[in-house]
Design an enzyme around this catalytic site. Structure first.
Site, mmCIF file in Angstrom:
data_model
loop_
_atom_site.group_PDB
_atom_site.id
_atom_site.type_symbol
_atom_site.label_atom_id
_atom_site.label_comp_id
_atom_site.label_asym_id
_atom_site.label_seq_id
_atom_site.Cartn_x
_atom_site.Cartn_y
_atom_site.Cartn_z
ATOM 1 N N GLU A 57 0.824 -1.214 0.000
ATOM 2 C CA GLU A 57 0.000 0.000 0.000
ATOM 3 C C GLU A 57 0.860 1.266 0.000
ATOM 4 O O GLU A 57 0.513 2.252 -0.639
ATOM 5 C CB GLU A 57 -0.951 -0.005 1.201
ATOM 6 N N GLU A 59 1.987 1.637 -3.544
ATOM 7 C CA GLU A 59 0.898 2.051 -4.444
ATOM 8 C C GLU A 59 0.524 3.518 -4.259
ATOM 9 O O GLU A 59 0.228 4.221 -5.212
ATOM 10 C CB GLU A 59 -0.348 1.176 -4.213
ATOM 11 N N GLU A 60 0.510 3.967 -2.996
ATOM 12 C CA GLU A 60 0.050 5.335 -2.730
ATOM 13 C C GLU A 60 1.148 6.378 -2.854
ATOM 14 O O GLU A 60 0.867 7.542 -3.118
ATOM 15 C CB GLU A 60 -0.573 5.420 -1.329
#
Lengths: 171, 171
Positions: free
Chosen positions: B48, B51-52
């Site tokens: 995550e 991805e962010e």
């Protein structure tokens, strides 16, 4: 008194009729079980300890979290198993004969040493032994409650105790 | 170098078009998101964050666990939100513009102090500040891997680091 009693820990063995795998039958383990929907971690621990052993207790801290995938009996989901430290307020055992063969207060050293315990039980017994000798603050993951951003709701946050001097930041 | 960078932490703000409640929009928060089925806690965090934010990192420890009930967007289930400490191996931010308005490395003191952060973010920033100043061993909940009783499977157990002298019990 309570500290002395914490050298001991209510433990249960699985009844051989349960569907547990062979090598966990007759092994010492801590009492526990599944959370009810919407139930807090500590409330599950206190309820399950009472149901299985008849011992009344109060939640003190989280000691350990296990994450396991493809665990049988977990409804096809990944499984989170959370081990809590409780402080007993009663000491007379009255155990659930459907779930347990034996249930005893046991010396932590003995529980940490015996081969007749599940690996997670041995490991947590060693952790408790460390906490008992050097202070539970070494092993405790304690709880604080906060208001959620959603009106009227609260949540519980578990982490290492934050010293007062770090809670408020000035300048 | 890495320790210096740990005074800073990639943070993101929710885009106003998301369905988050008003007072979490434009608030600084740590990157994160939902686990995939069967995914380990640390793997979710690393994925995550990448991805962010575009930052590559390695899992170091769990810092905090939140349990919340009746949380909107949790599919009617109780929600476990687990905050991990990661060590970055890249530093150039390339953030997801669908999920974030801004994404910056931020000074921990500033993050702990600002009113423009969710309460859990402020709290974890204070915890990190404590760890950064007095040693991450004060705040880390570290991981050990064990073979499960079910052939071929392993599980991960998270608890306070157990000193070597307590791992093996003799006599």
């Amino acid at each position: 008194m309570l500290e002395h009693e914490w050298r001991k820990k209510a433990t249960v063995t699985r009844a051989p009729s349960s569907d547990a795998p062979e090598n966990t039958v007759n092994a010492w383990k801590f009492p526990g079980g599944l959370s009810n929907p919407g139930e807090d971690i500590g409330d599950t621990a206190v309820r399950e300890v009472f149901e299985e052993t008849g011992i009344k207790s109060e939640f003190k801290s989280i000691l350990s979290v296990r994450q396991q995938h493809r665990h049988p009996g977990a409804f096809g989901k990944s499984d989170m198993y959370i081990i809590c430290r409780l402080e007993p307020s009663s000491f007379t055992i009255s155990f659930c004969q459907q779930e347990c063969l034996r249930c005893e207060w046991m010396d932590l050293d003995e529980l940490a040493r015996t081969k007749h315990a599940t690996p997670i039980t041995s490991n947590v017994a060693k952790l408790l032994r460390y906490g008992y000798r050097e202070g539970f603050d070494k092993i405790d993951i304690t709880m604080r409650e906060f208001p959620a951003v959603y009106a009227g709701l609260f949540y519980k946050l578990y982490h290492r105790e934050l010293p007062e001097s770090y809670r408020n930041i000035t300048g």
